[in-house]
Motif scaffolding. Structure first.
Motif, PDB file in Angstrom:
ATOM      1  N   ASP A 214     -25.355  25.030  21.734  1.00 41.02           N
ATOM      2  CA  ASP A 214     -24.237  25.928  21.988  1.00 41.02           C
ATOM      3  C   ASP A 214     -22.955  25.111  22.109  1.00 41.02           C
ATOM      4  O   ASP A 214     -22.933  23.916  21.787  1.00 41.02           O
ATOM      5  CB  ASP A 214     -24.498  26.740  23.246  1.00 41.02           C
ATOM      6  N   LEU A 215     -21.878  25.738  22.576  1.00 41.88           N
ATOM      7  CA  LEU A 215     -20.594  25.034  22.641  1.00 41.88           C
ATOM      8  C   LEU A 215     -20.683  23.796  23.530  1.00 41.88           C
ATOM      9  O   LEU A 215     -20.252  22.706  23.143  1.00 41.88           O
ATOM     10  CB  LEU A 215     -19.506  25.986  23.156  1.00 41.88           C
ATOM     11  N   VAL A 216     -21.254  23.941  24.724  1.00 41.45           N
ATOM     12  CA  VAL A 216     -21.405  22.788  25.619  1.00 41.45           C
ATOM     13  C   VAL A 216     -22.377  21.776  25.028  1.00 41.45           C
ATOM     14  O   VAL A 216     -22.158  20.561  25.125  1.00 41.45           O
ATOM     15  CB  VAL A 216     -21.870  23.257  27.010  1.00 41.45           C
ATOM     16  N   GLY A 217     -23.452  22.260  24.409  1.00 40.52           N
ATOM     17  CA  GLY A 217     -24.397  21.343  23.778  1.00 40.52           C
ATOM     18  C   GLY A 217     -23.772  20.554  22.644  1.00 40.52           C
ATOM     19  O   GLY A 217     -24.082  19.365  22.457  1.00 40.52           O
ATOM     20  N   MET A 218     -22.880  21.194  21.872  1.00 39.98           N
ATOM     21  CA  MET A 218     -22.192  20.478  20.791  1.00 39.98           C
ATOM     22  C   MET A 218     -21.254  19.417  21.354  1.00 39.98           C
ATOM     23  O   MET A 218     -21.157  18.312  20.812  1.00 39.98           O
ATOM     24  CB  MET A 218     -21.399  21.474  19.937  1.00 39.98           C
ATOM     25  N   ILE A 219     -20.569  19.738  22.448  1.00 36.98           N
ATOM     26  CA  ILE A 219     -19.637  18.758  23.025  1.00 36.98           C
ATOM     27  C   ILE A 219     -20.402  17.579  23.598  1.00 36.98           C
ATOM     28  O   ILE A 219     -20.057  16.412  23.350  1.00 36.98           O
ATOM     29  CB  ILE A 219     -18.781  19.440  24.113  1.00 36.98           C
ATOM     30  N   ARG A 220     -21.441  17.863  24.359  1.00 41.36           N
ATOM     31  CA  ARG A 220     -22.201  16.788  24.997  1.00 41.36           C
ATOM     32  C   ARG A 220     -23.056  16.019  24.017  1.00 41.36           C
ATOM     33  O   ARG A 220     -23.408  14.861  24.273  1.00 41.36           O
ATOM     34  CB  ARG A 220     -23.099  17.374  26.092  1.00 41.36           C
ATOM     35  N   GLY A 221     -23.420  16.663  22.912  1.00 40.68           N
ATOM     36  CA  GLY A 221     -24.336  16.034  21.984  1.00 40.68           C
ATOM     37  C   GLY A 221     -23.667  15.356  20.806  1.00 40.68           C
ATOM     38  O   GLY A 221     -23.128  14.243  20.928  1.00 40.68           O
ATOM     39  N   PRO A 222     -23.646  16.033  19.642  1.00 39.76           N
ATOM     40  CA  PRO A 222     -23.188  15.365  18.415  1.00 39.76           C
ATOM     41  C   PRO A 222     -21.752  14.844  18.475  1.00 39.76           C
ATOM     42  O   PRO A 222     -21.451  13.826  17.861  1.00 39.76           O
ATOM     43  CB  PRO A 222     -23.329  16.466  17.355  1.00 39.76           C
ATOM     44  N   ILE A 223     -20.861  15.518  19.191  1.00 36.45           N
ATOM     45  CA  ILE A 223     -19.450  15.127  19.128  1.00 36.45           C
ATOM     46  C   ILE A 223     -19.183  13.913  20.013  1.00 36.45           C
ATOM     47  O   ILE A 223     -18.674  12.880  19.552  1.00 36.45           O
ATOM     48  CB  ILE A 223     -18.551  16.314  19.518  1.00 36.45           C
ATOM     49  N   LEU A 224     -19.524  14.005  21.305  1.00 36.46           N
ATOM     50  CA  LEU A 224     -19.275  12.877  22.194  1.00 36.46           C
ATOM     51  C   LEU A 224     -20.195  11.701  21.905  1.00 36.46           C
ATOM     52  O   LEU A 224     -19.876  10.556  22.254  1.00 36.46           O
ATOM     53  CB  LEU A 224     -19.437  13.308  23.656  1.00 36.46           C
ATOM     54  N   ALA A 225     -21.329  11.951  21.262  1.00 34.86           N
ATOM     55  CA  ALA A 225     -22.234  10.856  20.918  1.00 34.86           C
ATOM     56  C   ALA A 225     -21.787  10.099  19.682  1.00 34.86           C
ATOM     57  O   ALA A 225     -22.278   8.998  19.418  1.00 34.86           O
ATOM     58  CB  ALA A 225     -23.649  11.396  20.722  1.00 34.86           C
ATOM     59  N   SER A 226     -20.880  10.671  18.916  1.00 35.67           N
ATOM     60  CA  SER A 226     -20.409   9.993  17.707  1.00 35.67           C
ATOM     61  C   SER A 226     -19.461   8.852  18.069  1.00 35.67           C
ATOM     62  O   SER A 226     -18.750   8.903  19.077  1.00 35.67           O
ATOM     63  CB  SER A 226     -19.695  10.989  16.784  1.00 35.67           C
ATOM     64  N   THR A 227     -19.454   7.824  17.252  1.00 33.25           N
ATOM     65  CA  THR A 227     -18.590   6.667  17.522  1.00 33.25           C
ATOM     66  C   THR A 227     -17.117   7.014  17.348  1.00 33.25           C
ATOM     67  O   THR A 227     -16.255   6.395  17.987  1.00 33.25           O
ATOM     68  CB  THR A 227     -18.956   5.510  16.580  1.00 33.25           C
ATOM     69  N   GLU A 228     -16.807   8.009  16.510  1.00 30.74           N
ATOM     70  CA  GLU A 228     -15.400   8.336  16.269  1.00 30.74           C
ATOM     71  C   GLU A 228     -14.743   8.977  17.491  1.00 30.74           C
ATOM     72  O   GLU A 228     -13.560   8.750  17.743  1.00 30.74           O
ATOM     73  CB  GLU A 228     -15.268   9.301  15.076  1.00 30.74           C
ATOM     74  N   TRP A 229     -15.500   9.786  18.240  1.00 30.66           N
ATOM     75  CA  TRP A 229     -14.873  10.577  19.304  1.00 30.66           C
ATOM     76  C   TRP A 229     -15.471  10.320  20.685  1.00 30.66           C
ATOM     77  O   TRP A 229     -15.251  11.095  21.596  1.00 30.66           O
ATOM     78  CB  TRP A 229     -14.984  12.072  18.974  1.00 30.66           C
ATOM     79  N   ASN A 230     -16.195   9.241  20.831  1.00 27.77           N
ATOM     80  CA  ASN A 230     -16.749   8.908  22.144  1.00 27.77           C
ATOM     81  C   ASN A 230     -15.615   8.511  23.093  1.00 27.77           C
ATOM     82  O   ASN A 230     -14.950   7.498  22.876  1.00 27.77           O
ATOM     83  CB  ASN A 230     -17.749   7.753  22.008  1.00 27.77           C
ATOM     84  N   GLY A 231     -15.390   9.326  24.118  1.00 28.77           N
ATOM     85  CA  GLY A 231     -14.307   9.066  25.061  1.00 28.77           C
ATOM     86  C   GLY A 231     -13.295  10.190  25.132  1.00 28.77           C
ATOM     87  O   GLY A 231     -12.409  10.171  25.980  1.00 28.77           O
TER      88      GLY A 231
END
Length: 432
Positions: free
Chosen positions: A379-396
């Protein structure tokens, strides 16, 4: 007595003085400020403190928002562009908006389908939410909407939702035919008729898989805010009628029905929602036959609906208990049976009393759909906590993503709250 003399004698004036302007402190903006912000010294101090807090918040937020960067491809590039200046990195939203709204795996070329289903939702909900302003004929579209939305979002042949609709239609006609003889018998016959149509429809849909077919999308490919909205809309819609039945069952004079409803309500209210979600995700599979493919979204919908319906049942039970005993006696004196008295007299008044509590449950339920991220649903929170924040481009990147989540949830929850207040004003018949 002459007019001149009459005007000089006290209390016998017979002419009207010209209207005078009110003092500057009693009109316009000054009057509003005195009445609402500075009526006395204590409220004046509170107003000044509140204005100072608002100023500090805006002084920190506006430079960060207005100085934000929207066009880079990573957090590192964003920081290079800012070069130490104050500003948010909103590029994560412009690059990953599709994942935040539709999930990681929903086909890019099919975004129009859930978008169209979302737009049609307003037309389908209008006759239910604003019955006094919308023609009743639109209710036909409202009845068709769940099947249209299922076909648009999940895809596949249109025969599947069409056969599901035919099952409900067959059940309705059978119920109307047998209702006059026995309500419970009519209900049972309607269920049997619907099951027969659905059983036949399974073979028909397999034989006609290519008829008006959209690209199928598996439930595991759905995510983002779309998943939260699907869960919230479906579960709220289902939990209200189930909650009404549970509330009536809890007040039933038939002991078995009463014990079942009481046991269900007390058990569900005594268990955290996250526990039920884990049951839906893991434990429920052990109770199914081997090889059974029970859709995860359907399992989650069942658990969330059970959870919210138990709370709504208690809210409605409070509304029923708040009605004077004379209302029940009035229904009996009119010669109405149980179903008629509840439908025409008791339940409308109980629902009116229960509106604030029902809305409170609905808002809480919509926000609680984010808990599905704990069972690895995207879901929205799962996408933020998972694929997006886990990516090297957007970690942080945190504030920008969580701010986007706030902007998604707040309008929906605030809109529900405002609608409930409007509905209360429309139904306010006890004002003198």
């Amino acid at each position: 007595m002459s007019d001149t003399h009459a005007q000089t004698v006290a209390y016998v004036r017979d002419t009207i003085l010209p209207q005078q302007e009110p003092p500057i402190s009693e009109k316009g903006v000054v009057r509003w400020l005195r009445a609402n912000l500075f009526p006395d010294w204590f409220n004046a101090i509170l107003t000044i403190v509140a204005l100072f807090i608002i100023y500090k918040l805006l002084a920190g937020f506006l430079p960060w928002f207005l100085g934000g960067v929207w066009t880079t491809d990573s957090l590192a590039e964003c920081r290079e562009v800012l070069n130490g200046a104050t500003g948010g990195c909103f590029s994560v939203l412009t690059e990953r908006w599709n994942q935040l709204l539709f999930g990681f795996s929903y086909p890019d070329t099919e975004y129009w389908r859930p978008t169209l289903a979302f737009i049609l939702l307003f037309a389908a909900a209008a006759p239910l939410l604003f019955a006094m302003y919308v023609p009743s004929k639109v209710l036909y579209f409202t009845a068709l909407y769940p099947f249209i939305a299922f076909w648009l979002i999940w895809g596949g042949t249109i025969i599947v939702p069409l056969m599901a609709l035919l099952g409900f239609i067959a059940g309705y006609f059978v119920f109307k035919q047998v209702e006059a003889q026995s309500f419970s018998g009519a209900l049972g016959a309607a269920v049997v008729a619907a099951l027969i149509v659905w059983f036949i429809g399974g073979f028909v849909s397999e034989a006609m898989t290519g008829v008006l077919a959209l690209e199928p999308v598996a439930s595991r490919d759905m995510g983002g805010f779309m998943l939260n909205f699907i869960l919230g809309t479906v579960c709220v819609s289902l939990s209200l009628p189930i909650g009404i039945l549970l509330a009536l069952g809890r007040q039933s004079h038939m002991p078995i029905i009463k014990w079942i409803c009481v046991g269900f309500i007390e058990f569900i209210r005594g268990v955290p929602l996250i526990t039920l979600l884990f049951v839906a995700n893991v434990v429920l599979a052990y109770f199914l036959p081997p090889g059974t493919n029970f859709d995860l979204i359907l399992r989650v919908i069942i658990m969330i609906t059970m959870f919210s319906s138990a709370y709504i049942a208690e809210v409605i039970r409070g509304g029923l208990a708040a009605l004077p005993k004379g209302q029940y006696e009035a229904a009996d004196s009119l010669g109405l049976d149980y179903a008629q008295s509840m439908r025409l007299i008791i339940m409308p008044q109980a629902l009116k009393i229960s509106i604030p509590g029902i809305v409170n449950v609905a808002v809480g339920l919509f926000k609680d759909t984010t808990l599905v991220s704990v069972i690895s649903m995207a879901d929205l929170v799962g996408m933020i906590r998972g694929p997006i924040l886990a990516s090297t481009e957007w970690n942080g990147v945190y504030w920008e993503l969580w701010g986007f989540a706030i902007c998604m949830f707040f309008p929906v929850c605030y809109g529900i709250s405002q609608y409930s207040q409007w509905l209360e004003r429309q139904l306010a018949t006890d004002h003198h």
